[in-house]
Design a protein around this motif. Structure first.
Motif, PDB file in Angstrom:
ATOM      1  N   SER A   1      61.410 -12.447 -32.065  1.00  0.00           N
ATOM      2  CA  SER A   1      61.178 -13.771 -32.635  1.00  0.00           C
ATOM      3  C   SER A   1      60.484 -14.644 -31.599  1.00  0.00           C
ATOM      4  CB  SER A   1      62.503 -14.411 -33.061  1.00  0.00           C
ATOM      5  OG  SER A   1      63.318 -14.636 -31.928  1.00  0.00           O
TER       6      SER A   1
ATOM      7  N   LEU B   1      67.504 -16.690 -31.329  1.00  0.00           N
ATOM      8  CA  LEU B   1      68.155 -16.586 -32.636  1.00  0.00           C
ATOM      9  C   LEU B   1      69.659 -16.671 -32.422  1.00  0.00           C
ATOM     10  CD1 LEU B   1      66.133 -13.616 -34.202  1.00  0.00           C
ATOM     11  CD2 LEU B   1      65.839 -16.055 -34.644  1.00  0.00           C
ATOM     12  N   SER B   2      70.332 -17.314 -33.340  1.00  0.00           N
ATOM     13  CA  SER B   2      71.785 -17.459 -33.210  1.00  0.00           C
ATOM     14  C   SER B   2      72.469 -16.119 -33.467  1.00  0.00           C
ATOM     15  CB  SER B   2      72.305 -18.501 -34.199  1.00  0.00           C
ATOM     16  OG  SER B   2      72.229 -17.994 -35.521  1.00  0.00           O
TER      17      SER B   2
ATOM     18  N   TYR C   1      72.845 -15.535 -37.164  1.00  0.00           N
ATOM     19  CA  TYR C   1      71.634 -15.028 -37.816  1.00  0.00           C
ATOM     20  C   TYR C   1      71.488 -13.525 -37.562  1.00  0.00           C
ATOM     21  CZ  TYR C   1      66.788 -14.307 -39.122  1.00  0.00           C
ATOM     22  OH  TYR C   1      65.648 -13.827 -39.705  1.00  0.00           O
TER      23      TYR C   1
ATOM     24  N   ARG D   1      73.958 -11.602 -39.667  1.00  0.00           N
ATOM     25  CA  ARG D   1      73.539 -11.518 -41.074  1.00  0.00           C
ATOM     26  C   ARG D   1      72.383 -10.534 -41.233  1.00  0.00           C
ATOM     27  NH1 ARG D   1      74.100 -16.965 -40.477  1.00  0.00           N
ATOM     28  NH2 ARG D   1      71.868 -17.364 -40.600  1.00  0.00           N
ATOM     29  N   LEU D   2      71.439 -10.580 -40.296  1.00  0.00           N
ATOM     30  CA  LEU D   2      70.306  -9.659 -40.339  1.00  0.00           C
ATOM     31  C   LEU D   2      70.790  -8.216 -40.199  1.00  0.00           C
ATOM     32  CD1 LEU D   2      67.258  -9.185 -40.445  1.00  0.00           C
ATOM     33  CD2 LEU D   2      67.197  -9.537 -37.969  1.00  0.00           C
TER      34      LEU D   2
ATOM     35  N   HIS E   1      67.547  -8.039 -29.441  1.00  0.00           N
ATOM     36  CA  HIS E   1      66.686  -9.194 -29.702  1.00  0.00           C
ATOM     37  C   HIS E   1      65.750  -9.420 -28.526  1.00  0.00           C
ATOM     38  CE1 HIS E   1      65.903 -13.666 -29.702  1.00  0.00           C
ATOM     39  NE2 HIS E   1      65.305 -13.235 -30.786  1.00  0.00           N
TER      40      HIS E   1
END
Length: 180
Positions: A115, A119-120, A123, A126-127, A143
């Motif tokens: 990204s 990103l939290s 998030y 959930r991803l 990440h």
């Protein structure tokens, strides 16, 4: 020099030993740790890969490192075998091949999520859940940040890439405008 074919053979052998002895996870972790040590220290590589240094000295160094790292006998013996056969340079690729085999065995896929910014954890969780639902496999998410994406997310699982970045959308938009 490419060590991929050699690494596949060693990785498979280590995998089989780990499965037979019930120590696969620990063995994979130790081989990964040994690879990280080897890769991180140029001095260590210079000593271990130097044919002018007596084999006994290199083996003594490996035994000491293995003892300090609390490696199992299997890992220590693997490192000694690699040193005797002058294959220590293949250790990072062996660790990678072993990790792939462990992932396959445990039905795990590794996803790299890139990204533009941070990103939290929510998030990413959930991803991960959505990717697990879509693939039917457990997903391990890594990440990375790449400001050149501008916004959005690029997700890669194995050789599949899902590009939801603004950079790609703008590029497509530009290409469409130029065609008309």
């Amino acid at each position: 020099m490419s060590y991929e074919s050699v690494a596949r053979r060693y990785g498979r052998a280590i995998f089989e030993i780990g499965k037979e002895t019930g120590t696969l996870a620990a063995l994979a972790r130790e081989i990964g740790d040994a690879s990280a040590m080897y890769s991180a220290s140029e001095e260590l590589r210079l000593v271990l890969d130097n044919p002018l240094i007596p084999e006994a000295s290199r083996e003594e160094l490996l035994r000491e490192l293995g003892g300090r790292a609390a490696f199992s006998d299997v890992t220590k013996n693997t490192l000694l075998l690699l040193a005797r056969r002058r294959r220590l340079a293949a250790l990072p690729e062996i660790a990678r091949q072993l990790a792939l085999l462990v992932d396959q065995d445990q039905n795990v896929a590794r996803a790299v999520v890139t990204s533009a910014g941070p990103l939290s954890d929510g998030y990413l969780d959930r991803l991960r859940a959505e990717l697990e639902k879509a693939t039917g496999r457990k997903i391990s998410v890594t990440h990375r940040q790449d400001p050149s994406l501008i916004a959005g997310v690029v997700t890669q699982i194995d050789d599949q890439v899902i590009d939801g970045s603004l950079r790609t959308r703008l590029s497509s938009f530009r290409d469409n405008l130029l065609r008309t």
